[in-house]
Structures are given as C-alpha cells and as structure tokens.
Design an enzyme around this catalytic site. Sequence first.
Site, PDB file in Angstrom:
ATOM      1  CE  LYS A 181      20.074  55.074  53.835  1.00 42.49           C
ATOM      2  NZ  LYS A 181      20.280  53.961  54.840  1.00 42.49           N
ATOM      3  CD  GLU A 256      15.508  48.305  39.666  1.00 41.97           C
ATOM      4  OE1 GLU A 256      15.943  48.468  38.530  1.00 41.97           O
ATOM      5  OE2 GLU A 256      14.596  47.486  39.935  1.00 41.97           O
ATOM      6  CB  CYS A 290      12.256  43.093  45.031  1.00 39.71           C
ATOM      7  SG  CYS A 290      13.643  42.758  43.956  1.00 39.71           S
ATOM      8  CD  GLU A 385       7.621  43.455  48.306  1.00 38.08           C
ATOM      9  OE1 GLU A 385       7.601  44.550  48.887  1.00 38.08           O
ATOM     10  OE2 GLU A 385       8.440  43.191  47.408  1.00 38.08           O
TER      11      GLU A 385
HETATM   12  N1  NAD Z   1      13.353  46.287  42.876  1.00 42.45           N
HETATM   13  C1  NAD Z   1      14.458  45.863  43.481  1.00 42.45           C
HETATM   14  O1  NAD Z   1      15.512  45.669  42.865  1.00 42.45           O
HETATM   15  C2  NAD Z   1      14.431  45.616  44.971  1.00 42.45           C
HETATM   16  C3  NAD Z   1      15.517  44.946  45.533  1.00 42.45           C
HETATM   17  C4  NAD Z   1      15.513  44.721  46.914  1.00 42.45           C
HETATM   18  C5  NAD Z   1      14.446  45.169  47.714  1.00 42.45           C
HETATM   19  N2  NAD Z   1      13.411  45.811  47.102  1.00 42.45           N
HETATM   20  C6  NAD Z   1      12.273  46.233  47.924  1.00 42.45           C
HETATM   21  O2  NAD Z   1      12.726  46.844  49.143  1.00 42.45           O
HETATM   22  C7  NAD Z   1      11.813  46.548  50.202  1.00 42.45           C
HETATM   23  C8  NAD Z   1      12.567  45.923  51.364  1.00 42.45           C
HETATM   24  O3  NAD Z   1      13.745  46.651  51.622  1.00 42.45           O
HETATM   25  P1  NAD Z   1      13.766  47.670  52.824  1.00 42.45           P
HETATM   26  O4  NAD Z   1      12.882  47.225  53.934  1.00 42.45           O
HETATM   27  O5  NAD Z   1      15.185  47.969  53.146  1.00 42.45           O
HETATM   28  O6  NAD Z   1      13.097  48.964  52.144  1.00 42.45           O
HETATM   29  P2  NAD Z   1      13.065  50.430  52.736  1.00 42.45           P
HETATM   30  O7  NAD Z   1      12.413  51.248  51.717  1.00 42.45           O
HETATM   31  O8  NAD Z   1      12.536  50.464  54.117  1.00 42.45           O
HETATM   32  O9  NAD Z   1      14.613  50.855  52.849  1.00 42.45           O
HETATM   33  C9  NAD Z   1      15.444  50.821  51.714  1.00 42.45           C
HETATM   34  C10 NAD Z   1      16.603  51.775  51.946  1.00 42.45           C
HETATM   35  O10 NAD Z   1      16.075  53.076  52.035  1.00 42.45           O
HETATM   36  C11 NAD Z   1      16.524  53.690  53.227  1.00 42.45           C
HETATM   37  N3  NAD Z   1      15.543  54.679  53.616  1.00 42.45           N
HETATM   38  C12 NAD Z   1      14.341  54.510  54.201  1.00 42.45           C
HETATM   39  N4  NAD Z   1      13.741  55.710  54.386  1.00 42.45           N
HETATM   40  C13 NAD Z   1      14.606  56.648  53.887  1.00 42.45           C
HETATM   41  C14 NAD Z   1      14.602  58.071  53.778  1.00 42.45           C
HETATM   42  N5  NAD Z   1      13.564  58.798  54.209  1.00 42.45           N
HETATM   43  N6  NAD Z   1      15.674  58.694  53.228  1.00 42.45           N
HETATM   44  C15 NAD Z   1      16.725  57.975  52.777  1.00 42.45           C
HETATM   45  N7  NAD Z   1      16.804  56.634  52.858  1.00 42.45           N
HETATM   46  C16 NAD Z   1      15.743  55.993  53.406  1.00 42.45           C
HETATM   47  C17 NAD Z   1      16.709  52.551  54.182  1.00 42.45           C
HETATM   48  O11 NAD Z   1      17.580  52.932  55.241  1.00 42.45           O
HETATM   49  C18 NAD Z   1      17.342  51.530  53.264  1.00 42.45           C
HETATM   50  O12 NAD Z   1      18.716  51.856  53.107  1.00 42.45           O
HETATM   51  C19 NAD Z   1      10.795  45.605  49.614  1.00 42.45           C
HETATM   52  O13 NAD Z   1       9.643  46.317  49.228  1.00 42.45           O
HETATM   53  C20 NAD Z   1      11.482  45.039  48.383  1.00 42.45           C
HETATM   54  O14 NAD Z   1      10.561  44.631  47.396  1.00 42.45           O
HETATM   55  C21 NAD Z   1      13.367  46.048  45.760  1.00 42.45           C
HETATM   56  O1  LIG Z   2      15.442  41.745  46.034  1.00 35.84           O
HETATM   57  C1  LIG Z   2      15.682  41.711  44.821  1.00 35.84           C
HETATM   58  C2  LIG Z   2      17.097  41.799  44.358  1.00 35.84           C
HETATM   59  O2  LIG Z   2      17.131  42.475  43.143  1.00 35.84           O
HETATM   60  C3  LIG Z   2      17.759  40.483  44.439  1.00 35.84           C
HETATM   61  S1  LIG Z   2      18.097  39.696  42.929  1.00 35.84           S
HETATM   62  O3  LIG Z   2      18.694  40.706  42.033  1.00 35.84           O
HETATM   63  O4  LIG Z   2      16.857  39.147  42.373  1.00 35.84           O
HETATM   64  O5  LIG Z   2      19.057  38.599  43.250  1.00 35.84           O
END
Ligand code: NAD
Ligand SMILES: O=C[C@H](O)CS(=O)(=O)O
Length: 481
Positions: A181, A256, A290, A385
């Site tokens: 998804k 993650e 992230c 963040e």
């Molecule tokens: N650790 C990592 O590898 C990593 C990588 C990228 C982003 N992030 C984190 O993600 C955040 C930003 O991304 P975002 O705004 O898309 O995060 P988000 O948590 O709002 O959404 C992430 C995903 O989860 C889905 N989602 C949200 N609520 C849901 C639910 N109730 N059921 C199922 N799916 C649901 C969203 O549609 C999206 O596909 C930041 O906090 C960033 O640090 C972490």
């Molecule tokens: O947002 C964090 C992702 O993991 C991107 S990356 O893997 O650091 O390129």
Amino acid sequence: MHGLQHPELFRTQAYVGGVWLDADDGAGLAVADPATGTVLGRVPAMGRAETARAVAAAEAAWPAWRGLLASERAALLRRWHDLMLAHAGDLARLITLEQGKPLAEAHGEIVYAAGFLDWFADEAKRVYGRVVPSPWPGRRVLTLRQPIGVAALITPWNFPAAMLTRKAGAALAAGCTVVAKPASKTPFTALALAALAEQAGFPAGVINVVTGPAEAIGAELTGNPGVRKLSFTGSTATGKRLMAACAGTLKNVSMELGGNAPFIVFDDADLDAAVAGALASKYRNAGQTCVCANRLMAQDAVYDAFVARLAEAVSAMKVGNGLEAGVVQGPLVSAEAVAKVEARVADAVAAGARVVCGGRRLGGQFYAPTVLADVEPGMRVCSEETFGPVAPVLRFADEAEAIRLANATEYGLAAYFYARDAARQWRVAEALEYGMVGVNAGVVSTEVAPFGGVKESGLGREGGAEGIEAYLETKYVCLAE
Ligand SMILES: NC(=O)c1ccc[n+]([C@@H]2O[C@H](COP(=O)([O-])OP(=O)(O)OC[C@H]3O[C@@H](n4cnc5c(N)ncnc54)[C@H](O)[C@@H]3O)[C@@H](O)[C@H]2O)c1
Ligand SMILES: O=C[C@H](O)CS(=O)(=O)O
C-alpha cells in the site's frame, strides 16, 4: 502522458492477482503535483473488500512462489532490477511529478531502489539452515529457514520507489508474497513498478498493489489473519497504531519510523567536509527524509565559521520545480508541511534563534532553505522531527555535552559527526544511541548495509545481510532414525 517515453507506465488502476482493477464502487483519489497543484491523475479508492481480495490472491500464490528455487526467484528479481534501470528516466520523472524532488535526486532514488532488487536477488541464495551436533544418539538436530507468508508492505511518500523495493526485494527473495500500500500522495511510482514486475514475469498474485484510504486498507492488512507480516515505514505515531492493530493476530512486524538526527561538528573537523556533509544530509529531498540532520551542533571554537560557511552554501541553492534544470530543492509535499515548517521557525525565532538565511515561504509549497543560529535544545525545531529544509545549529563546549545533547531524544535512527581524531571517532560512534552513525559522512544509506533505528525509531533492519531476516522463520527439526 506526462512526458513519459513509455506512457503505459502511468497506471491509474491497482494491481491485484495479476489484474489491473478499479475500486468496486469506481471511486478514486486525485493525486496532485506538489510543484504546481496540477492533478496528475486518479487512482482507485479501495477499501477492505478489495484489500481482502488482494490478501487472498497473495495467499493463493504463496505455495508456488515459496516452492520456486532460490535461483528462480533471484532471476525474476534481477529481471525486475534490469527493467527498472532501463526505464529509469520515466520512473524518475514520475517521482518528481508526484513527490516533487529534483529529477537528479529522483534518478538517484531509482538507482538506489533497483539496488535492493539486485542485492536481494543474491541474498535469496544465502538463506542457510544449520545442523547442530545432536545431544541424543540416533537423532539429528537441524534448523530450516522458511518464508513467513503473506507480507503487507506500507510505505511513505518521501521515497516512493526505494521504500517499496527495500521491503519487496527482501520479502520476495525470502519466498513471501506481498500486498503493498503506497502513500496516497505518491501511488503512481508503485503502480509503475508493479507494471515492470508484471513485465518481468512475476506470477499473478505474488506482487499486489492496492491504493486508497489508508485507514480502511490498514484495518484489513492489520486484521486479516492471512497476513503474517507487516512491514511499515512512516511516522512513529502511525507505526505505534499499526503495531497495536497487529496484536490481535500476533503478526510479525518491522517498523522503520521517525528520526531526529544529530549532526555534530567537533573542533578537529574538516570544516569544508562538514559543510558539504551538512548540505547533503539536511537538504536532501528538501529535508524530507527520516535520516536528515535535524539538529546540527558545532563546538564553540568552530561555531561561527561553520554557521557562516553553511549559510553561504545554502543561500546559493536553487529552489523550484524539480523538472527544471539546476533546481536542487523542490516543493514540500503539502501545504500542511509548509505550515508546519513555518511554525517551527517562528517558534525558534520567538525563543531567541537568529535566521541566518532563508526562514520564509517562497509561494506555493516552496520554502526557502534555512539556517538558524543561537538555537536552544528546548525549541521545537530541535525536539521534534522538522521534515523540512531548516538547519538549526546548536553550540556545545565539549565531547561529553555533545553526546548528551545528541542522545537526548526518544528517537534513535541516524546520527552524524565530523572529527579527525581516530580515538574520538571510536568513542563517539560507540556512545551515540542510534541505529546508524555516519563518521565524516552526511549520507550513509545503501542497500548493502542494515538500515534501521533504536528506541522509537523502529524495530528491525532493512537492507544488508540482515534485511531478509525480517521475512524468515526458523524451524527446528528433530530427526529420529
Ligand atoms: N525509518 C525510515 O526508513 C523512514 C523512511 C521514510 C519516512 N519515515 C518517516 O515517515 C514519516 C513521513 O512519512 P509519512 O508522512 O508518509 O508517514 P505516515 O505515517 O503519515 O504514512 C506512512 C504510510 O502509512 C500510511 N498510513 C497512515 N495511517 C495508516 C493506517 N491507519 N493504516 C494503514 N496505513 C496508514 C500512509 O498512507 C503512508 O502510506 C516521517 O516521520 C519519517 O521520519 C521513516
Ligand atoms: O527517509 C528515509 C529513507 O530511508 C530514505 S534513505 O534510505 O535514507 O535514502
């Protein structure tokens, strides 16, 4: 269609059981270009019923998929990898159109994302069991490593290709089938990757992509007993909710999540290298990663020089539509994201921070790359963040204070520091409470190393030799003669 060389990659239907589908009721979600606000297209607004059918398709496909030789699964992953690279231009354009990052960054993401498929094609052939010296005569003790089952993959909008292949590559290599998804803001990249997977020859039902309202799809993916694994990348808040929802069927989860990366510049650092590293770490994807530096900190003796050199470089950055030549920072992903960044800067200034450069909206979803000085740890721009192009720079006196400041957060994803003294490099790398540490490096992400965090930044690792473990179970077999 949208300037693609292969318009057939622009898919407006979901992919379930090898069939391209609309939502049952025909409803759709509009997807807009964050640089212009133009609607790029619509994707199906699917709900629980469609998602349940996707899970059923993955379950039906699992026995044959897990029954393939590792080399056969590897060959399909490699073919998918090759098709991604052959279509890198179109895939990068799709990312820039729906997510906003500059084309060069988007192209880099495609190469990085394809790298996971190549990496896990090899890892598929290294899933080893063990034979243990038996404690009993006439019995043999051994372990098998077997795929967990159907894996649900939920991914964020900031890296719509890499976050998907980082999961799908490992899951498929292990012998799992998947229901993905993507984020509703960036579904077209995932659908294009599904089209290439279909072209590569993945059997129907092995890879499924559903689009639509997260809550409904999430409720099915977390509640359906046919899903044995949930791998989520996104915010910590969402990750906690999904983890709790998985408890009812005791799913195996990988998380993650969010980060709050410190970026420490010691007085023995190479300042030019530190500035280059800060630019790469802080402003990549307009600060929407992230692992972006979220709190920069410079030792007293180098503070003024570091701030001045960083601000000089940041002021030269070209901001605009990611499709334009020379643009190094695109729009933020939404109007809400711009408002959040603006509020964090205002909060810091109200508490005494100084805007050295930037600190203002540029119209639409664009925000000026910003450097803040005279920052205090209690400001929200440090304690939360930011997920935007803002570099708050704290001061510190000595190594002990730097480590204390760096570790004073509930997050523990990535940390970075610049120092030339070897003993200090070891001391600080060992003392930082993070899953990943960059020493004299501002970007460390690669498919060959384990990516992940500690504390509230997540559970498990993706990529590297560790990444496939998330999709395997260990079975103990006791074999009596
Ligand atoms: N650790 C990592 O590898 C990593 C990588 C990228 C982003 N992030 C984190 O993600 C955040 C930003 O991304 P975002 O705004 O898309 O995060 P988000 O948590 O709002 O959404 C992430 C995903 O989860 C889905 N989602 C949200 N609520 C849901 C639910 N109730 N059921 C199922 N799916 C649901 C969203 O549609 C999206 O596909 C930041 O906090 C960033 O640090 C972490
Ligand atoms: O947002 C964090 C992702 O993991 C991107 S990356 O893997 O650091 O390129």
